[in-house]
Design an enzyme around this catalytic site. Sequence first.
Site, PDB file in Angstrom:
ATOM      1  N   THR A   1       0.846  -1.187   0.000  1.00  0.00           N
ATOM      2  CA  THR A   1       0.000   0.000   0.000  1.00  0.00           C
ATOM      3  C   THR A   1       0.880   1.234   0.000  1.00  0.00           C
ATOM      4  O   THR A   1       1.966   1.235   0.572  1.00  0.00           O
ATOM      5  CB  THR A   1      -0.867   0.062   1.270  1.00  0.00           C
ATOM      6  OG1 THR A   1       0.006   0.138   2.403  1.00  0.00           O
ATOM      7  CG2 THR A   1      -1.745  -1.151   1.406  1.00  0.00           C
TER       8      THR A   1
ATOM      9  N   TRP B   1     -20.516  14.297  12.836  1.00  0.00           N
ATOM     10  CA  TRP B   1     -19.549  14.010  11.772  1.00  0.00           C
ATOM     11  C   TRP B   1     -19.856  14.843  10.542  1.00  0.00           C
ATOM     12  O   TRP B   1     -21.001  14.950  10.109  1.00  0.00           O
ATOM     13  CB  TRP B   1     -19.612  12.518  11.398  1.00  0.00           C
ATOM     14  CG  TRP B   1     -19.041  11.609  12.437  1.00  0.00           C
ATOM     15  CD1 TRP B   1     -18.431  11.955  13.596  1.00  0.00           C
ATOM     16  CD2 TRP B   1     -19.035  10.178  12.405  1.00  0.00           C
ATOM     17  NE1 TRP B   1     -18.040  10.845  14.309  1.00  0.00           N
ATOM     18  CE2 TRP B   1     -18.396   9.735  13.597  1.00  0.00           C
ATOM     19  CE3 TRP B   1     -19.482   9.221  11.508  1.00  0.00           C
ATOM     20  CZ2 TRP B   1     -18.216   8.376  13.892  1.00  0.00           C
ATOM     21  CZ3 TRP B   1     -19.303   7.873  11.790  1.00  0.00           C
ATOM     22  CH2 TRP B   1     -18.669   7.458  12.979  1.00  0.00           C
TER      23      TRP B   1
ATOM     24  N   LYS C   1     -14.747  15.705  12.855  1.00  0.00           N
ATOM     25  CA  LYS C   1     -15.602  15.554  14.029  1.00  0.00           C
ATOM     26  C   LYS C   1     -15.804  16.934  14.652  1.00  0.00           C
ATOM     27  O   LYS C   1     -14.927  17.451  15.324  1.00  0.00           O
ATOM     28  CB  LYS C   1     -14.990  14.596  15.052  1.00  0.00           C
ATOM     29  CG  LYS C   1     -15.029  13.130  14.616  1.00  0.00           C
ATOM     30  CD  LYS C   1     -13.666  12.647  14.142  1.00  0.00           C
ATOM     31  CE  LYS C   1     -13.685  11.189  13.701  1.00  0.00           C
ATOM     32  NZ  LYS C   1     -12.431  10.799  13.048  1.00  0.00           N
TER      33      LYS C   1
ATOM     34  N   GLU D   1      -5.941  -4.038  -0.408  1.00  0.00           N
ATOM     35  CA  GLU D   1      -6.311  -5.214   0.377  1.00  0.00           C
ATOM     36  C   GLU D   1      -7.477  -5.999  -0.232  1.00  0.00           C
ATOM     37  O   GLU D   1      -7.828  -7.070   0.254  1.00  0.00           O
ATOM     38  CB  GLU D   1      -6.708  -4.785   1.803  1.00  0.00           C
ATOM     39  CG  GLU D   1      -5.574  -4.198   2.642  1.00  0.00           C
ATOM     40  CD  GLU D   1      -5.342  -2.709   2.399  1.00  0.00           C
ATOM     41  OE1 GLU D   1      -5.771  -2.186   1.343  1.00  0.00           O
ATOM     42  OE2 GLU D   1      -4.714  -2.067   3.278  1.00  0.00           O
TER      43      GLU D   1
END
Lengths: 537, 537
Positions: free
Chosen positions: A180, A438, A433, A325
Amino acid sequence: MMQTPLLLTQMMDRAEKYFPKKKVISRTESGVQSFTYKEIVERTRRLASALHQLGVQKGDKIGTLAWNHHRHLEAYFAVPCSGAVLHTINFRLSPEHIIYIINHAEDRFLLVDADLVPLLEKIKDKLRNVKGYIIMTDQEKVETSLSPVYFYEDLLTDGDPTYSFIEDLDENTPAGLCYTSATTGNPKGVIYSHRGIFLHSMALGLADTVGMSEKDIAMAVVPMFHVNAWGMPFASMWFGTTQVLPGPYFTPKLLAELIQEYKVTLTAGVPTIWLGLLKEIEENPYDLSSLRGVLCGGSAAPRSMIEAFEQKYNIPFLHAYGMTETSPMALISVSNSSQESLSMEERMDIKAKQGMLVPGLDMKIVGKDGEVKWDGKEMGELALRGPWIASEYYNDDRTGDAFRDGWLYTGDVVTIDEQGYIKIVDRTKDLIKSGGEWISSVDLENSLMAHEAVFEAAVVAIPHEQWQERPIACVVLKDGYQDSVCKETLMEFLRPQFAKWWLPDDILFMKEIPKTSVGKFLKRALRDQVKNHLNKV
Amino acid sequence: MMQTPLLLTQMMDRAEKYFPKKKVISRTESGVQSFTYKEIVERTRRLASALHQLGVQKGDKIGTLAWNHHRHLEAYFAVPCSGAVLHTINFRLSPEHIIYIINHAEDRFLLVDADLVPLLEKIKDKLRNVKGYIIMTDQEKVETSLSPVYFYEDLLTDGDPTYSFIEDLDENTPAGLCYTSATTGNPKGVIYSHRGIFLHSMALGLADTVGMSEKDIAMAVVPMFHVNAWGMPFASMWFGTTQVLPGPYFTPKLLAELIQEYKVTLTAGVPTIWLGLLKEIEENPYDLSSLRGVLCGGSAAPRSMIEAFEQKYNIPFLHAYGMTETSPMALISVSNSSQESLSMEERMDIKAKQGMLVPGLDMKIVGKDGEVKWDGKEMGELALRGPWIASEYYNDDRTGDAFRDGWLYTGDVVTIDEQGYIKIVDRTKDLIKSGGEWISSVDLENSLMAHEAVFEAAVVAIPHEQWQERPIACVVLKDGYQDSVCKETLMEFLRPQFAKWWLPDDILFMKEIPKTSVGKFLKRALRDQVKNHLNKV
C-alpha cells in the site's frame, strides 16, 4: 467434482489456444508496438525459462519497477506461473520506502525499465537480497552501475519458447505482492494468491460488474504497480480481450489519441486521470465513441465529472471501489432493474455512489451502535470478507489494525441506501468531528468540484478549541477564473446545500493539491500545509 | 487471501439482502403465484428448520420428485445450506430405475409433488432408506398410502423463519446429486459440490457466456431434476434475477404465454421444447420481443431451427453443450470479435456449432492419432477437465468408463475449427462406421430437419455385411406433407449435400421418434425398431 486448482496458467493457456491472433498494443520508450497473444505467451515462456536459468525458485519474490507495457504483462504471468511471486513496486514512493519494501519482500531479482534505472542506482547499496537486475528496454545497451545486470531481450533470445509452466501448484500459492502507498509509516504488503486472482478475474467478467469480454479493447491507465492494474491484465489475457498498454509518461492528450486510434472500449484509472482527460476533450476534438465504460476508482469520483462524461460526451461511467487489500474490486455502481423508471438526475445520484457489493463478497457496515440502517444517512465503517480479500499484511505486526474477527475493516466511512448502494463518506481518519457530529470532507469536496470554476477541491479538518475540529477547504481554480471567483462566491454556492455547521471555516486557493503517488489527495500533507498557512495569517 | 469457502449460503444471502423485492413467479397445480425473494428465503429458512426437526443430518440425501416451481427452488437451497444433499429425481425414468436411484442414493426423505404421489405409492415398498414423504401441494390434504407423510406447507407453518444456515461448511461438501438418464444399465449418479455449483454459477454470469444478470427475467424450462435446471435457479438467486418457473404439464402455448406475459428475457431448454415453441408461434401470434436469449442444449439444435428463431423471429439463440457430468455448461456458441465481418450465412454456420470452451475449464479432443487438428474436419472424442466437472460416478464401479487420467471422456465425437468452435458430430456409440470411414448421424439429421416438410429426423446405424454399418433415416413429417413428400423427395434433397456413401440406405416415415425422459432421441430403441421394421419388409 474434480479438484483442479484455480491457477493463472489456465488464463494464459486460454489466450494461447483460443486467441492467438488477438492483440496486445504496447507503448514503450520507442513508440507503439503490436504483439499477438501467441507472441506474448511465447515470450512469457522464454522469460520463465530464463528466470529458471537464473536460479529463481518457487516462492522467490521478483520485483518490477515498470510502466504499463508488454514486458510488464509478460512478467505478470511468467513469474507466478513459475511458482514465484510478482512484487510490483510503486516507483513513485520515496526512495526510503522503495528500499524498505524491496528489503521487506526480500526480492531476489528486479525487473526495471531503462528510465527507472537511475532510481535504483541511487539505492542499490541498501538492497539486501537482490541477486541481479533485469533491464526492460528496446535499446541494445544501457549504461549502468547496477550489477549483475541482464537485458530482458537478451534473456528472451536465449530462453526456451516451449518452456512448460508449473501445473501442480496449490491454488493458494502466492502469485503477487503489492504494498500500500501508506501516508504514514512504512508501506504494508498484501499477498495475492492464484485462487484470489482467478476469482477476482471471474468477477470482472460478470455481466453485472464490468462485464469484461473478448469483444473489449481494454486500456488500463491505472499503473500495473497499483493492485495489479485492478486485475485487468489478468482478466484480459483470460478472456482474450485486446489490450492497449499506454506506457511511460503519458499525457491526457496521448490517452485520448490511444482511445481514438485503437477504438478502446473500456479503460480504467483514478479520478485525477479522468479530470485530465475531460479537460483535454473539452479543449480538443476526439472521437471517443468506441468507449462503453470508463472504470473509475481509487478515490471518490466527483459527480460533476461523472455527469460531464455521461451527459455531455455520452461516455458511460463505471464508478467502483476497492483497495490494495481487496484485489481491488469490491463495490461497483452498475444500474439495475429498479432504476429503469428513474430520471436522469436520480440515476446520476446513484452513479455518484460507489455502488453495490460485487457477487462473491460479504460486507457489513459498523456504526456507533452496531450495523447501520439502510437509509442512505447513517454512517459506519465498511468491513469486507471474501476469497479475494486479504487476510493479513505480509510479515507485518500491523495486521491487527485492519484485520479483526475474519473481516477487513477498510477504514472507509460509508452510508448504504435502501437498494444497497454504498457511498463513501470519508476515510475514518479524514472525517471531520465537529461538536460531536460528523462532517464528510468528501461531500463538501464533491459539491465544490461541481462549481464550474473549480478544478480540484480538498477539505481537511483543523483542530478547534470549542468544536474539536472544523473543516477548511482548499481549492484549485480552473484557468481564467482567478479574477471572477473568490471565497464568497463559493460559500454562496455551498450554503443552500449544507447545514450551516457543515460549511468550511475558510476556503484557501492553491496552485495544486498535494497528491499521493497514485493520484489521491494527500490529506496529511495538506493538513500540515493548511495549519502552516493559518499560522502565517 | 481469506480462506472464505465458496458456498450456496452466500447466494441466498445476496438475494435476501440486496434483492428482497425481486420476484419468483411460480406456476403450480392451482395457477400462477408470485413471491418476493424475501418471502422465498424466509420460506427456505422455515423448510431448513423443519428438516432439522425431522432429524436430517449433514450428509443426508433428500430426494425430490417435482416440477419447476417455488417449493422446488426452496428445497434447492434449504437442503444444501443445511449441509445435506439435494437429490433431484427424474420422475420420467422407469419405476425400476427410480427405485434403483432412491435406494442407491440412500435418500432419507422424499419431497414429492401431489400429482406424482401415485408414482411413489406403487414403488414405496421397495424403498429401503426413506424415513418419510413430504408432499408439495397447494391443497390442504392429499389422500395417500405413503407413510409417514408430511405436508410441505404445514412444515413451513411450524418452521422457524429466522433459522440460521450452516456457515462453516467446507466448500467441497456435497450439495447436489443427479443421476444420468442412462439408455443402458442403471443410471449413474453425479455429486455436485458447493464449490462446483458456485463456480458454475459464476461462469453463467460471464459476459462471454450467458451473461446472467439482475436485469434478466429467466425461465428455466429444462426440468429442475435435470442437472439443476442447468444451474439457472442458483445463478438467478445469486444475481437477483427474476425467475419464472413454468410448473407442471406445460405446453408450447403455455410457454409462449408466460414469455409474453412476464417479459421473459432468457429461457433454457432442449431442442424438442424449442421445436414445439416454434410450431406454436408459427401458428399463433405472440409478442416475444423481450427475449434476449434462448439457451439450448441437451442435444444438438438443428440449424434450420436456429435460423428460424434468429432470422424469422429475431430471437437470439444460444447453442450450448453440457452433460450431467459437467454441471452442465461446458461449451457455448457466443459470437466473438472475429465474426464481426462475417455474412449472416457464415454466422449461422457458427451458431449451429456447440461453441467455445467456457472460461475455467480445460479440454482436449482425442482422435485416432492423438489430439485432432483445428480444421473443422478431423473427428475426435471430447475430454473435459475443471472445477465443475465430476471426478467420478457416485459409488459406482463404472467410473472408469468415463473418467481416466484426470479427464472426463464425454463419449461425444466432435470437430473443432480454427477459431476453437466445437461441433458435436455424434455420440461415439451412435457414429456410423461404414467401410472404415465415419458417418455422422447428427449431420444427416440436421440436413433432413432443414427440409420444410420434416418435423423430426433421426439416423441410426444398422449392421451391414459388406460395409460393417450403414445409415437408415427415420423421419416424422409435419402435418399436411404426407401426400406430397416421399423417400425420393428427401433423397433428392440430401444428394447435393453429402458424399454418395454418406446417404442413408433407406428413409422410414414414422409417427414419432422414441425419446428419453429428457427429450433426447432414444437411439437404442430406434435401432431395435428399425431392425424389426427391416426384417418385416
